[in-house]
Scaffold this active site. Structure first.
Site, PDB file in Angstrom:
ATOM      1  N   ASP A  95      44.359  42.481  31.998  1.00  0.00           N
ATOM      2  CA  ASP A  95      43.508  42.159  33.153  1.00  0.00           C
ATOM      3  C   ASP A  95      43.698  40.710  33.576  1.00  0.00           C
ATOM      4  O   ASP A  95      43.689  40.397  34.766  1.00  0.00           O
ATOM      5  CB  ASP A  95      42.028  42.432  32.844  1.00  0.00           C
ATOM      6  CG  ASP A  95      41.154  42.057  34.041  1.00  0.00           C
ATOM      7  OD1 ASP A  95      41.337  42.671  35.105  1.00  0.00           O
ATOM      8  OD2 ASP A  95      40.350  41.116  33.926  1.00  0.00           O
ATOM      9  N   SER A 118      39.323  46.428  36.458  1.00  0.00           N
ATOM     10  CA  SER A 118      39.219  45.075  35.918  1.00  0.00           C
ATOM     11  C   SER A 118      37.911  44.898  35.145  1.00  0.00           C
ATOM     12  O   SER A 118      37.894  44.436  33.998  1.00  0.00           O
ATOM     13  CB  SER A 118      39.316  44.088  37.086  1.00  0.00           C
ATOM     14  OG  SER A 118      38.977  42.796  36.691  1.00  0.00           O
ATOM     15  N   LYS A 171      37.259  45.342  30.543  1.00  0.00           N
ATOM     16  CA  LYS A 171      36.660  44.301  29.698  1.00  0.00           C
ATOM     17  C   LYS A 171      35.380  44.825  29.028  1.00  0.00           C
ATOM     18  O   LYS A 171      35.106  44.530  27.873  1.00  0.00           O
ATOM     19  CB  LYS A 171      36.358  43.056  30.537  1.00  0.00           C
ATOM     20  CG  LYS A 171      37.649  42.312  30.901  1.00  0.00           C
ATOM     21  CD  LYS A 171      37.422  41.178  31.866  1.00  0.00           C
ATOM     22  CE  LYS A 171      37.139  41.666  33.264  1.00  0.00           C
ATOM     23  NZ  LYS A 171      37.341  40.731  34.338  1.00  0.00           N
ATOM     24  N   HIS A 196      26.459  43.915  32.995  1.00  0.00           N
ATOM     25  CA  HIS A 196      27.499  43.167  33.723  1.00  0.00           C
ATOM     26  C   HIS A 196      27.078  43.000  35.172  1.00  0.00           C
ATOM     27  O   HIS A 196      26.709  43.973  35.838  1.00  0.00           O
ATOM     28  CB  HIS A 196      28.829  43.910  33.670  1.00  0.00           C
ATOM     29  CG  HIS A 196      29.910  43.171  34.401  1.00  0.00           C
ATOM     30  ND1 HIS A 196      30.657  42.184  33.808  1.00  0.00           N
ATOM     31  CD2 HIS A 196      30.332  43.251  35.684  1.00  0.00           C
ATOM     32  CE1 HIS A 196      31.497  41.681  34.699  1.00  0.00           C
ATOM     33  NE2 HIS A 196      31.327  42.313  35.848  1.00  0.00           N
ATOM     34  N   ARG A 203      46.522  39.568  41.517  1.00  0.00           N
ATOM     35  CA  ARG A 203      45.726  40.068  42.653  1.00  0.00           C
ATOM     36  C   ARG A 203      45.196  38.914  43.489  1.00  0.00           C
ATOM     37  O   ARG A 203      45.137  38.988  44.723  1.00  0.00           O
ATOM     38  CB  ARG A 203      44.558  40.917  42.138  1.00  0.00           C
ATOM     39  CG  ARG A 203      44.991  42.287  41.633  1.00  0.00           C
ATOM     40  CD  ARG A 203      43.886  42.938  40.833  1.00  0.00           C
ATOM     41  NE  ARG A 203      42.677  43.102  41.601  1.00  0.00           N
ATOM     42  CZ  ARG A 203      41.438  43.060  41.093  1.00  0.00           C
ATOM     43  NH1 ARG A 203      41.251  42.852  39.811  1.00  0.00           N
ATOM     44  NH2 ARG A 203      40.400  43.223  41.865  1.00  0.00           N
TER      45      ARG A 203
HETATM   46  N1  URA Z   1      35.097  40.659  38.520  1.00  0.00           N
HETATM   47  C1  URA Z   1      36.111  41.054  37.701  1.00  0.00           C
HETATM   48  O1  URA Z   1      36.047  40.893  36.486  1.00  0.00           O
HETATM   49  N2  URA Z   1      37.177  41.645  38.267  1.00  0.00           N
HETATM   50  C2  URA Z   1      37.292  41.878  39.584  1.00  0.00           C
HETATM   51  O2  URA Z   1      38.282  42.426  40.007  1.00  0.00           O
HETATM   52  C3  URA Z   1      36.243  41.437  40.429  1.00  0.00           C
HETATM   53  C4  URA Z   1      35.143  40.837  39.865  1.00  0.00           C
END
Ligand code: URA
Length: 440
Positions: free
Chosen positions: A161, A183, A187, A82, A168
């Site tokens: 999320d 967040s 995932k 990621h 947010r």
């Molecule tokens: N990428 C994400 O998936 N979430 C965040 O809060 C910031 C970057």
């Protein structure tokens, strides 16, 4: 339990229990807790932070708010990667085939562009015919057949999320380290892989602007993953300068292919080799040196490029454009940006470069914007290079020539030319594992 009491507890700097966090996330997703109360909670977290236990509990609650992908239908160890997002970051298109060609399965869900940053799914869709939305059976079939598949995130992955992120975004609570960690890791945990390599970008083109904040974020995410039973490594990589020379969707695929052919830019190649080596390390293919050698061999032998071609074909894409990148559609308009004075490129605002590319049509202005896959920027000079007045700094590409003026202005404002050369910064600042932080 009352949301009011949980907000007050966090506002006063106390830690919430696992049960309280689970209640809050479940009721929020069910629409029982309104956005205004969740906004107040998020702002309290922004100022008060969260303990390691709270962050883990919230990540698990958010991950379990939707589908938990079961990858057991794919044989062997599965490793994910990621990136926290950057400009010119086409690393997935290079690393996933390298790792797959070394015998490690890559079943990856990627995102679309966000703000000034590009997204792998948009880049892949610049390949004619390429499908990025596969059902579970087809996804597994492609991974089992070719060793890798990269698709868009399934609709019901961590729905909490999705709601929290949107909130947010409009309540000035995006840049909170525990909230970003929740967040991203929710995932990643829902995506079902055994190992996770995090590429935490730092600098002007990243969400985290300083190395210290990036290390703090990496430590939180590594700890969450480790506590959830995943093998974890994070690299802190430089995003103060766009990665490679191409920004924009098909332009980035072209540069990824060139890198898999062994003729990619030095910075991009080096970052990809280090990321791939760490993914192979997580998959227990050897120590870091051995894994790096495997990654280099995968490029030099052409095996990694073959894996990319196999995946493109299995997902319905026309691999002729990969075999010969001259076959990609070209932007009908191009314009050079020239240096207005001589000196060194002392700084590039990478975020500004990403915005300029987006303004040419490579990104979305609104949620429903249609992307111009041919649009983007090819850099001719980067930080540290010497320039003479009139030299070409970059070439801008678009299908709509009315977009040039603003994009050119934006790009020019992102480049600082000075008489003195800048201090050279490393490509990789640190490696974070459950055992600690190794600074480079
Ligand atoms: N990428 C994400 O998936 N979430 C965040 O809060 C910031 C970057």
């Amino acid at each position: 339990m009352r949301m009011y009491d949980l907000i007050m507890k966090k506002r006063n700097g106390e830690a919430l229990t696992k049960e309280e966090i689970q209640y809050m996330i479940t009721e929020y997703v069910n629409g029982k807790i309104p956005d205004y109360q969740m906004s107040a909670f998020l702002m309290a977290v922004y100022f008060r932070g969260m303990t390691e236990e709270e962050t883990l509990a919230m990540t698990l609650a958010v991950a379990h708010s939707g589908d938990m992908v079961d990858l057991s239908g794919i044989e062997g160890m599965k490793v994910d990667k990621h990136s926290t997002g950057g400009v010119g970051d086409k690393t997935t298109l290079i690393i996933a085939p390298i790792v797959a060609s070394c015998g490690v399965k890559v079943a990856k869900m990627s995102g679309r562009g966000l703000g000034h940053t590009g997204g792998t799914v948009d880049k892949m869709e610049s390949i004619p015919g390429m499908q990025t939305s596969l059902d579970r059976e087809k996804f597994f079939e492609v991974v089992n057949q070719t060793g890798l598949s990269v698709i868009g995130q399934s609709g019901n992955l961590a729905p909490a999320d999705k709601k929290l992120y949107a909130l947010r975004d409009v309540t000035a609570t995006v840049d909170s380290i525990p909230l970003i960690a929740v967040s991203i890791m929710s995932k990643k945990l829902a995506a079902g892989n055994d190992g996770i390599l995090l590429d935490v970008k730092t600098g002007s083109g990243a969400f985290m602007k300083t190395v210290e904040d990036s290390i703090a974020l990496a430590k939180e995410m590594v700890s969450i993953g480790e506590n959830a039973g995943k093998k974890m490594v994070a690299l802190i990589t430089n995003m103060d300068i766009p990665l490679g020379y191409n920004i924009g969707n098909s332009l980035e695929v072209i540069e990824a292919v060139e890198t898999l052919q062994g003729r990619g830019p030095k910075d991009l190649t080096e970052v990809c080799l280090q990321l791939a080596a760490n993914m192979l390390y997580l998959a227990k293919k050897g120590n870091i040196e051995e894994c790096r050698q495997l990654a280099e061999d995968a490029i030099n032998s052409g095996r990694a490029l073959e894996r990319l071609i196999a995946m493109v074909e299995a997902q319905g894409g026309n691999a002729d454009v990969i075999r010969d990148t001259n076959k990609f559609a070209k932007a009908p308009y191009q314009r050079e940006v020239l240096a207005e004075k001589s000196g060194y490129i002392a700084h590039m605002n990478a975020e500004g470069c990403g915005i300029a590319s987006s303004m040419l049509g490579a990104g979305r202005e609104t949620k429903d914007s249609v992307i111009d896959f041919t649009a983007g920027i090819v850099l001719k000079k980067k930080t540290g290079d010497v320039v003479k007045e009139g030299d070409v700094l970059a070439i801008l590409y678009t299908s709509n020539d009315s977009l040039f003026e603003n994009a050119q202005e934006q790009y020019r404002n992102s480049i600082v030319i000075m008489e003195q050369p800048p201090k050279e910064e490393p490509l990789i600042y640190a490696r974070v594992t459950p055992n600690g932080v190794e600074k480079y």
